[in-house]
Design a protein around this motif. Structure first.
Motif, PDB file in Angstrom:
ATOM      1  N   ARG A 107       0.829  -1.209   0.000  1.00 49.93           N
ATOM      2  CA  ARG A 107       0.000   0.000   0.000  1.00 49.93           C
ATOM      3  C   ARG A 107       0.866   1.264   0.000  1.00 49.93           C
ATOM      4  O   ARG A 107       0.586   2.239  -0.703  1.00 49.93           O
ATOM      5  N   ILE A 108       1.937   1.264   0.775  1.00 52.96           N
ATOM      6  CA  ILE A 108       2.840   2.423   0.827  1.00 52.96           C
ATOM      7  C   ILE A 108       3.566   2.583  -0.508  1.00 52.96           C
ATOM      8  O   ILE A 108       3.768   3.702  -0.985  1.00 52.96           O
ATOM      9  N   ASP A 109       3.941   1.478  -1.131  1.00 57.23           N
ATOM     10  CA  ASP A 109       4.576   1.551  -2.457  1.00 57.23           C
ATOM     11  C   ASP A 109       3.630   2.140  -3.494  1.00 57.23           C
ATOM     12  O   ASP A 109       4.041   2.937  -4.349  1.00 57.23           O
ATOM     13  N   LEU A 110       2.353   1.757  -3.431  1.00 62.17           N
ATOM     14  CA  LEU A 110       1.378   2.326  -4.367  1.00 62.17           C
ATOM     15  C   LEU A 110       1.244   3.827  -4.162  1.00 62.17           C
ATOM     16  O   LEU A 110       1.128   4.592  -5.126  1.00 62.17           O
ATOM     17  N   GLY A 111       1.264   4.258  -2.904  1.00 57.63           N
ATOM     18  CA  GLY A 111       1.179   5.689  -2.624  1.00 57.63           C
ATOM     19  C   GLY A 111       2.380   6.457  -3.132  1.00 57.63           C
ATOM     20  O   GLY A 111       2.254   7.623  -3.537  1.00 57.63           O
ATOM     21  N   ASP A 112       3.547   5.805  -3.136  1.00 58.04           N
ATOM     22  CA  ASP A 112       4.771   6.448  -3.619  1.00 58.04           C
ATOM     23  C   ASP A 112       5.030   6.183  -5.093  1.00 58.04           C
ATOM     24  O   ASP A 112       6.073   6.617  -5.616  1.00 58.04           O
ATOM     25  N   ALA A 113       4.138   5.432  -5.735  1.00 56.72           N
ATOM     26  CA  ALA A 113       4.292   5.063  -7.153  1.00 56.72           C
ATOM     27  C   ALA A 113       5.588   4.296  -7.399  1.00 56.72           C
ATOM     28  O   ALA A 113       6.218   4.424  -8.449  1.00 56.72           O
ATOM     29  N   ALA A 114       6.002   3.487  -6.417  1.00 58.82           N
ATOM     30  CA  ALA A 114       7.209   2.671  -6.551  1.00 58.82           C
ATOM     31  C   ALA A 114       6.862   1.355  -7.230  1.00 58.82           C
ATOM     32  O   ALA A 114       5.881   0.689  -6.871  1.00 58.82           O
ATOM     33  N   THR A 115       7.658   0.970  -8.207  1.00 60.97           N
ATOM     34  CA  THR A 115       7.415  -0.264  -8.947  1.00 60.97           C
ATOM     35  C   THR A 115       8.723  -1.039  -9.123  1.00 60.97           C
ATOM     36  O   THR A 115       9.811  -0.506  -8.899  1.00 60.97           O
ATOM     37  N   GLY A 116       8.589  -2.283  -9.558  1.00 60.67           N
ATOM     38  CA  GLY A 116       9.772  -3.093  -9.823  1.00 60.67           C
ATOM     39  C   GLY A 116      10.571  -3.403  -8.566  1.00 60.67           C
ATOM     40  O   GLY A 116      10.043  -3.416  -7.454  1.00 60.67           O
ATOM     41  N   TRP A 117      11.867  -3.632  -8.758  1.00 64.75           N
ATOM     42  CA  TRP A 117      12.727  -3.992  -7.628  1.00 64.75           C
ATOM     43  C   TRP A 117      12.953  -2.826  -6.670  1.00 64.75           C
ATOM     44  O   TRP A 117      13.365  -3.028  -5.536  1.00 64.75           O
ATOM     45  N   SER A 118      12.679  -1.604  -7.114  1.00 66.53           N
ATOM     46  CA  SER A 118      12.811  -0.452  -6.221  1.00 66.53           C
ATOM     47  C   SER A 118      11.686  -0.397  -5.196  1.00 66.53           C
ATOM     48  O   SER A 118      11.790   0.320  -4.192  1.00 66.53           O
ATOM     49  N   ALA A 119      10.612  -1.136  -5.424  1.00 62.31           N
ATOM     50  CA  ALA A 119       9.497  -1.181  -4.475  1.00 62.31           C
ATOM     51  C   ALA A 119       9.827  -2.137  -3.333  1.00 62.31           C
ATOM     52  O   ALA A 119      10.274  -3.268  -3.558  1.00 62.31           O
ATOM     53  N   ALA A 120       9.600  -1.687  -2.115  1.00 62.76           N
ATOM     54  CA  ALA A 120       9.885  -2.525  -0.942  1.00 62.76           C
ATOM     55  C   ALA A 120       9.020  -3.776  -0.932  1.00 62.76           C
ATOM     56  O   ALA A 120       9.445  -4.825  -0.444  1.00 62.76           O
ATOM     57  N   SER A 121       7.800  -3.684  -1.458  1.00 63.62           N
ATOM     58  CA  SER A 121       6.901  -4.849  -1.465  1.00 63.62           C
ATOM     59  C   SER A 121       7.438  -5.961  -2.371  1.00 63.62           C
ATOM     60  O   SER A 121       7.277  -7.146  -2.063  1.00 63.62           O
ATOM     61  N   THR A 122       8.077  -5.586  -3.486  1.00 65.84           N
ATOM     62  CA  THR A 122       8.660  -6.603  -4.371  1.00 65.84           C
ATOM     63  C   THR A 122       9.786  -7.347  -3.668  1.00 65.84           C
ATOM     64  O   THR A 122       9.874  -8.582  -3.725  1.00 65.84           O
ATOM     65  N   ARG A 123      10.644  -6.595  -3.005  1.00 71.45           N
ATOM     66  CA  ARG A 123      11.739  -7.236  -2.260  1.00 71.45           C
ATOM     67  C   ARG A 123      11.196  -8.065  -1.096  1.00 71.45           C
ATOM     68  O   ARG A 123      11.725  -9.146  -0.796  1.00 71.45           O
ATOM     69  N   GLN A 124      10.142  -7.575  -0.450  1.00 71.53           N
ATOM     70  CA  GLN A 124       9.556  -8.322   0.660  1.00 71.53           C
ATOM     71  C   GLN A 124       8.951  -9.636   0.178  1.00 71.53           C
ATOM     72  O   GLN A 124       9.039 -10.660   0.871  1.00 71.53           O
TER      73      GLN A 124
END
Length: 460
Positions: A107-124
């Protein structure tokens, strides 16, 4: 008389055998029902996050979460064969906490528009898959947890070595505290793995020395206090904890290791005086460090005077933003995807609990705390029911470690105690913590299976 009694005894033995066969199956069926419920909650949480932020459901992330669900079910299937009598609550609780934490990080990644490996959710997601795989390996490979007792001092050496790794030139990465190690392609926090090694070392050491530690001492204030020559172990661990605080600027790990040792010392000896001594040493060491070390002093200042305007715009900004987020959530929360957790720095890691509190409300965080409470109580129950001292100390020590880590983090973000640098188990973003906590789950599952099978042989 003998002939008449033989059929009765034979029937009784058969009934007991049938009962032992049915009971593990009942435990696994209960685990399966709870696990499916946990997976449904996790899937719904991710879907609500997507609807709340983007007003539509993106199936791609749900597919990745489905891989984790398959790994969780695979662990359940493996337990049916290799540990049929294992505790049925640990796997579902770990799964639902991991899933809810992943949903909030996403949810926080969506708010920050983070995608791919730079998104914490992907690494998690990747780390969660690794954590499940390693937990599966431990469940399959650790057929008899008492084998760990043979390597007590090796685990102690490995634990100290892991704690010292961040101080090695070229390996450590200075990010406010010297607790990270970089291997080029990834970084990890060796202190998370060190707590498992040290828990095994503490359990083995206390089993070997409990007779001397429980010897008769001085009677005072209704309690038996240890003699001066018996204070060596607790003083050594206290000094090690202070060294971690001084050299690595890591208040949280120092408190966690010392608290774990004191708890296991109490279980080994049954003396309340050890707990009181531990509290006095911990409080005294923290107060002394706050006066000598600027890092610790700043933590205490932010704790005591967080809403000072001079601090709110600087050092206590993160703490105050987290408190405002919790207040904004109120009783029932704003709803997943409807809050503003991204206003708090490190909302996906250090401040995952206020992020969840804002969107799930007081009811939601109480439910999460109840899950931790059940997890800890099951771990302690496994230890209390143990047939040997090593398993009893190891299970209670690991369960208490999870509980203490939750108290330190939740207490820090709510201003009950000064904030430290630990992560909230299972919930927060961070691969090292997630892997270590799932290994703890695997070890507890193995111990619980052995306890229910009532083992008689202790390997020393």
């Amino acid at each position: 008389m003998t002939a008449a009694s033989t059929p009765v005894s034979t029937d009784t033995a058969v009934l007991r055998a049938l009962k032992r066969i049915r009971m593990p199956q009942k435990q696994r069926n209960r685990e399966l029902a709870l696990l499916l419920f946990a997976l449904v909650i996790n899937g719904v949480a991710v879907a609500l996050v997507q609807l709340g932020v983007e007003a539509e459901i993106d199936p791609s992330f749900l597919y990745y979460c489905g891989v984790l669900a398959l790994l969780a079910i695979a662990m359940h299937v493996v337990l049916r064969f290799v540990a049929p009598a294992a505790d049925p609550f640990l796997l579902p609780i770990g799964t639902i906490l991991t899933g809810v934490g992943l949903a909030m990080i996403y949810r926080i990644d969506l708010g920050d528009a983070a995608t791919g490996w730079s998104a914490a959710s992907t690494r998690q997601l990747a780390w969660a898959a690794i954590a499940y795989a390693l937990a599966l390996a431990v469940v399959i490979g650790l057929r008899n947890y008492r084998v760990l007792f043979r390597y007590t001092y090796i685990f102690g050496f490995v634990g100290i070595l892991l704690l010292l790794l961040p101080l090695v030139p070229g390996l450590g990465t200075d990010a406010n505290a010297d607790v990270w190690v970089s291997l080029g392609f990834f970084s990890f926090q060796p202190g998370e793995l060190a707590k498992i090694s040290l828990a095994i070392f503490f359990a083995g050491y206390l089993v070997r020395t409990r007779e001397s530690l429980t010897s008769v001492g001085t009677r005072f204030l209704g309690m038996t206090w240890p003699r001066a020559r018996e204070l060596g172990p607790i003083l050594v661990i206290w000094l090690v904890s202070l060294a971690i605080i001084v050299l690595q600027r890591d208040l949280g790990t120092g408190l966690l290791i010392f608290g774990m040792f004191v708890a296991m010392l109490y279980v080994a000896t049954g003396k309340t005086s050890w707990v009181l001594l531990g509290v006095v040493l911990a409080v005294g060491g923290a107060l002394a460090a706050s006066q000598v070390l600027p890092y610790v002093g700043a933590r205490f200042t932010n704790w005591l005077d967080a809403f000072n305007p001079e601090l709110m715009d600087n050092s206590s900004y993160q703490l105050v933003q987290g408190i405002f987020g919790l207040a904004h959530g109120g009783l029932i929360g704003t709803g997943l995807g409807q809050g503003r957790p991204g206003l708090t720095p490190l909302a996906q890691s250090d401040y995952i609990f206020p992020s969840l509190g804002e969107e799930l409300g007081l009811i939601g965080v109480f439910a999460i705390l109840c899950l931790y409470l059940v997890f800890t109580s099951r771990g302690i129950r496994i230890g209390v029911a143990g047939q040997d001292d090593f398993g009893k100390l190891l299970a209670t020590g690991m369960a208490f470690t999870i509980a203490l880590q939750v108290f330190i983090m939740v207490g820090g973000v709510t201003r009950v105690i000064p904030l430290t640098g630990l992560t909230t188990p299972f919930l927060a973003a961070g691969g090292s913590s997630l892997v270590a906590n799932w290994i703890i789950v695997a070890i507890l599952l193995r111990i619980s299976d052995a306890v229910r099978n009532q083992p008689r042989v202790v390997i020393g």
